[in-house]
Design a protein around this motif. Structure first.
Motif, PDB file in Angstrom:
ATOM      1  N   SER A  48     100.749 113.964  48.913  1.00  0.00           N
ATOM      2  CA  SER A  48      99.942 115.098  48.484  1.00  0.00           C
ATOM      3  C   SER A  48      98.490 114.664  48.356  1.00  0.00           C
ATOM      4  O   SER A  48      98.188 113.614  47.790  1.00  0.00           O
ATOM      5  CB  SER A  48     100.463 115.611  47.137  1.00  0.00           C
ATOM      6  OG  SER A  48      99.679 116.674  46.669  1.00  0.00           O
ATOM      7  N   LYS A  77      96.659 116.736  54.816  1.00  0.00           N
ATOM      8  CA  LYS A  77      97.544 117.385  55.781  1.00  0.00           C
ATOM      9  C   LYS A  77      97.225 118.874  55.936  1.00  0.00           C
ATOM     10  O   LYS A  77      97.136 119.381  57.051  1.00  0.00           O
ATOM     11  CB  LYS A  77      99.016 117.205  55.362  1.00  0.00           C
ATOM     12  CG  LYS A  77      99.471 115.764  55.234  1.00  0.00           C
ATOM     13  CD  LYS A  77     100.968 115.635  55.007  1.00  0.00           C
ATOM     14  CE  LYS A  77     101.471 116.355  53.775  1.00  0.00           C
ATOM     15  NZ  LYS A  77     100.899 115.807  52.524  1.00  0.00           N
ATOM     16  N   THR A  78      97.079 119.575  54.818  1.00  0.00           N
ATOM     17  CA  THR A  78      96.813 121.010  54.892  1.00  0.00           C
ATOM     18  C   THR A  78      95.471 121.286  55.549  1.00  0.00           C
ATOM     19  O   THR A  78      95.344 122.203  56.378  1.00  0.00           O
ATOM     20  CB  THR A  78      96.853 121.637  53.487  1.00  0.00           C
ATOM     21  OG1 THR A  78      98.189 121.549  52.973  1.00  0.00           O
ATOM     22  CG2 THR A  78      96.450 123.103  53.526  1.00  0.00           C
ATOM     23  N   THR A  79      94.465 120.507  55.213  1.00  0.00           N
ATOM     24  CA  THR A  79      93.151 120.670  55.848  1.00  0.00           C
ATOM     25  C   THR A  79      93.266 120.515  57.356  1.00  0.00           C
ATOM     26  O   THR A  79      92.722 121.316  58.126  1.00  0.00           O
ATOM     27  CB  THR A  79      92.154 119.635  55.294  1.00  0.00           C
ATOM     28  OG1 THR A  79      91.994 119.831  53.892  1.00  0.00           O
ATOM     29  CG2 THR A  79      90.798 119.757  55.985  1.00  0.00           C
ATOM     30  N   LEU A  94      95.973 120.893  59.254  1.00  0.00           N
ATOM     31  CA  LEU A  94      96.761 121.960  59.871  1.00  0.00           C
ATOM     32  C   LEU A  94      95.999 123.281  59.936  1.00  0.00           C
ATOM     33  O   LEU A  94      96.173 124.041  60.888  1.00  0.00           O
ATOM     34  CB  LEU A  94      98.087 122.145  59.133  1.00  0.00           C
ATOM     35  CG  LEU A  94      99.274 121.417  59.803  1.00  0.00           C
ATOM     36  CD1 LEU A  94      99.063 119.912  59.785  1.00  0.00           C
ATOM     37  CD2 LEU A  94     100.584 121.770  59.144  1.00  0.00           C
ATOM     38  N   THR A  95      95.169 123.572  58.948  1.00  0.00           N
ATOM     39  CA  THR A  95      94.396 124.814  59.030  1.00  0.00           C
ATOM     40  C   THR A  95      93.399 124.769  60.180  1.00  0.00           C
ATOM     41  O   THR A  95      93.114 125.797  60.796  1.00  0.00           O
ATOM     42  CB  THR A  95      93.664 125.112  57.709  1.00  0.00           C
ATOM     43  OG1 THR A  95      92.825 123.996  57.359  1.00  0.00           O
ATOM     44  CG2 THR A  95      94.644 125.389  56.592  1.00  0.00           C
ATOM     45  N   PHE A 107     104.155 128.601  55.984  1.00  0.00           N
ATOM     46  CA  PHE A 107     103.509 128.050  54.801  1.00  0.00           C
ATOM     47  C   PHE A 107     104.545 127.539  53.811  1.00  0.00           C
ATOM     48  O   PHE A 107     105.684 128.007  53.775  1.00  0.00           O
ATOM     49  CB  PHE A 107     102.640 129.120  54.127  1.00  0.00           C
ATOM     50  CG  PHE A 107     101.561 129.679  55.010  1.00  0.00           C
ATOM     51  CD1 PHE A 107     100.321 129.070  55.095  1.00  0.00           C
ATOM     52  CD2 PHE A 107     101.795 130.826  55.765  1.00  0.00           C
ATOM     53  CE1 PHE A 107      99.331 129.587  55.910  1.00  0.00           C
ATOM     54  CE2 PHE A 107     100.808 131.356  56.575  1.00  0.00           C
ATOM     55  CZ  PHE A 107      99.571 130.732  56.648  1.00  0.00           C
ATOM     56  N   GLN A 108     104.132 126.604  52.976  1.00  0.00           N
ATOM     57  CA  GLN A 108     105.033 126.054  51.968  1.00  0.00           C
ATOM     58  C   GLN A 108     105.489 127.120  50.984  1.00  0.00           C
ATOM     59  O   GLN A 108     106.623 127.104  50.507  1.00  0.00           O
ATOM     60  CB  GLN A 108     104.322 124.925  51.212  1.00  0.00           C
ATOM     61  CG  GLN A 108     105.163 124.285  50.110  1.00  0.00           C
ATOM     62  CD  GLN A 108     104.436 123.135  49.433  1.00  0.00           C
ATOM     63  OE1 GLN A 108     103.396 122.683  49.907  1.00  0.00           O
ATOM     64  NE2 GLN A 108     104.966 122.665  48.331  1.00  0.00           N
ATOM     65  N   ASP A 160     103.185 124.009  57.485  1.00  0.00           N
ATOM     66  CA  ASP A 160     102.577 123.200  56.428  1.00  0.00           C
ATOM     67  C   ASP A 160     103.570 123.004  55.295  1.00  0.00           C
ATOM     68  O   ASP A 160     103.826 123.919  54.515  1.00  0.00           O
ATOM     69  CB  ASP A 160     101.311 123.890  55.922  1.00  0.00           C
ATOM     70  CG  ASP A 160     100.561 123.043  54.898  1.00  0.00           C
ATOM     71  OD1 ASP A 160     100.855 121.840  54.797  1.00  0.00           O
ATOM     72  OD2 ASP A 160      99.684 123.595  54.211  1.00  0.00           O
ATOM     73  N   GLU A 161     104.129 121.811  55.217  1.00  0.00           N
ATOM     74  CA  GLU A 161     105.110 121.471  54.183  1.00  0.00           C
ATOM     75  C   GLU A 161     106.194 122.535  54.065  1.00  0.00           C
ATOM     76  O   GLU A 161     106.449 123.061  52.962  1.00  0.00           O
ATOM     77  CB  GLU A 161     104.408 121.279  52.826  1.00  0.00           C
ATOM     78  CG  GLU A 161     103.484 120.083  52.745  1.00  0.00           C
ATOM     79  CD  GLU A 161     104.213 118.779  52.486  1.00  0.00           C
ATOM     80  OE1 GLU A 161     105.454 118.756  52.579  1.00  0.00           O
ATOM     81  OE2 GLU A 161     103.533 117.789  52.192  1.00  0.00           O
ATOM     82  N   ALA A 221     103.686 119.393  58.913  1.00  0.00           N
ATOM     83  CA  ALA A 221     103.244 118.477  57.870  1.00  0.00           C
ATOM     84  C   ALA A 221     104.358 118.298  56.852  1.00  0.00           C
ATOM     85  O   ALA A 221     105.016 119.267  56.462  1.00  0.00           O
ATOM     86  CB  ALA A 221     101.994 119.003  57.176  1.00  0.00           C
TER      87      ALA A 221
END
Length: 229
Positions: free
Chosen positions: A44, A48-50, A52-53, A93-94, A170-171, A202
């Motif tokens: 965390s 990763k999220t940055t 993937l966006t 999305f997660q 994303d996750e 991710a």
């Protein structure tokens, strides 16, 4: 030479805060071909999220280039990006992102409704996808009536209903127990293999790396390790 569905060259993203500039992602280079599953691994806060966006065209990089089928996304018009997101991109999305007042089938239909697909056709496609993820019997249940694992399977069906060429997740297993997480990852792997879509997923769970064609690991926003599984 085959052009990758998705590629990134030295991509980075900075954010301005009260304390100055924060680099959330830096110098990431990767590519994903049709029928390949790339897993982006990391703890965390690793970026990763940055990443993937940016790969999913939801945010623009501060530097570097993201390409879709060889085209720099910065060169695409707003209409072209909108068409890509509607017709060729599936995003999971997660947090599921289901609309609570809609049934499972209505949630899955939503991308087709927004794209102007005829009611009968979109209902048939939604039914097909719910059956694909093992939820045909839950089609008329609303999101709050479903378990977390079921909601994520609905979210996956929604992401796949338009038959995307690129799936970004994303996750997708971050809020699930190990059994449901395994179901989701197995579904993603099978869909990529069967449809030839490219996928970027991710995850912080190293156990899923074995399902990937390629793995990169992010640490503090940078690629720390690259490996083929």
């Amino acid at each position: 030479m085959t052009v990758p569905v998705l590629s990134a060259e030295a991509v980075g993203r900075d954010y301005r805060t009260g304390a100055g500039i924060v680099t959330a992602c830096a110098d990431v280079t990767l590519s994903v071909d049709a029928g390949e599953l790339l897993i982006v691994r990391g703890k965390s806060g690793a970026g990763k999220t940055t990443l993937l966006t940016m790969l999913g065209t939801l945010d623009a990089p501060t530097r570097g280039v993201v390409r879709l089928f060889g085209r720099d996304i910065a060169s695409l018009s707003d209409d072209e990006l909108t068409a890509f997101r509607q017709q060729q991109l599936g995003f999971v999305f997660q947090t599921f992102g289901l609309l609570p007042l809609l049934t499972a089938a209505e949630n899955v239909e939503l991308p087709l409704r927004l794209a102007g697909v005829a009611p009968r056709r979109r209902a048939a496609r939604a039914a097909e996808m719910l059956d694909r993820v093992g939820l045909a019997d839950q089609a008329r249940q609303r999101a709050p009536q479903l378990s977390g694992g079921q909601q994520q399977r609905v979210a996956l069906a929604r992401a796949l209903v338009s038959r995307p060429t690129l799936l970004v997740a994303d996750e997708p297993t971050g809020q699930l127990d190990s059994e449901n997480a395994e179901i989701i990852m197995a579904l993603i792997r099978s869909v990529v293999s069967e449809t030839g879509a490219a996928a970027v997923v991710a995850t912080h769970d190293p156990l899923f790396a074995g399902r990937a064609d390629h793995v990169i690991e992010l640490r503090d926003g940078r690629v720390a390790e690259a490996a083929a599984s």
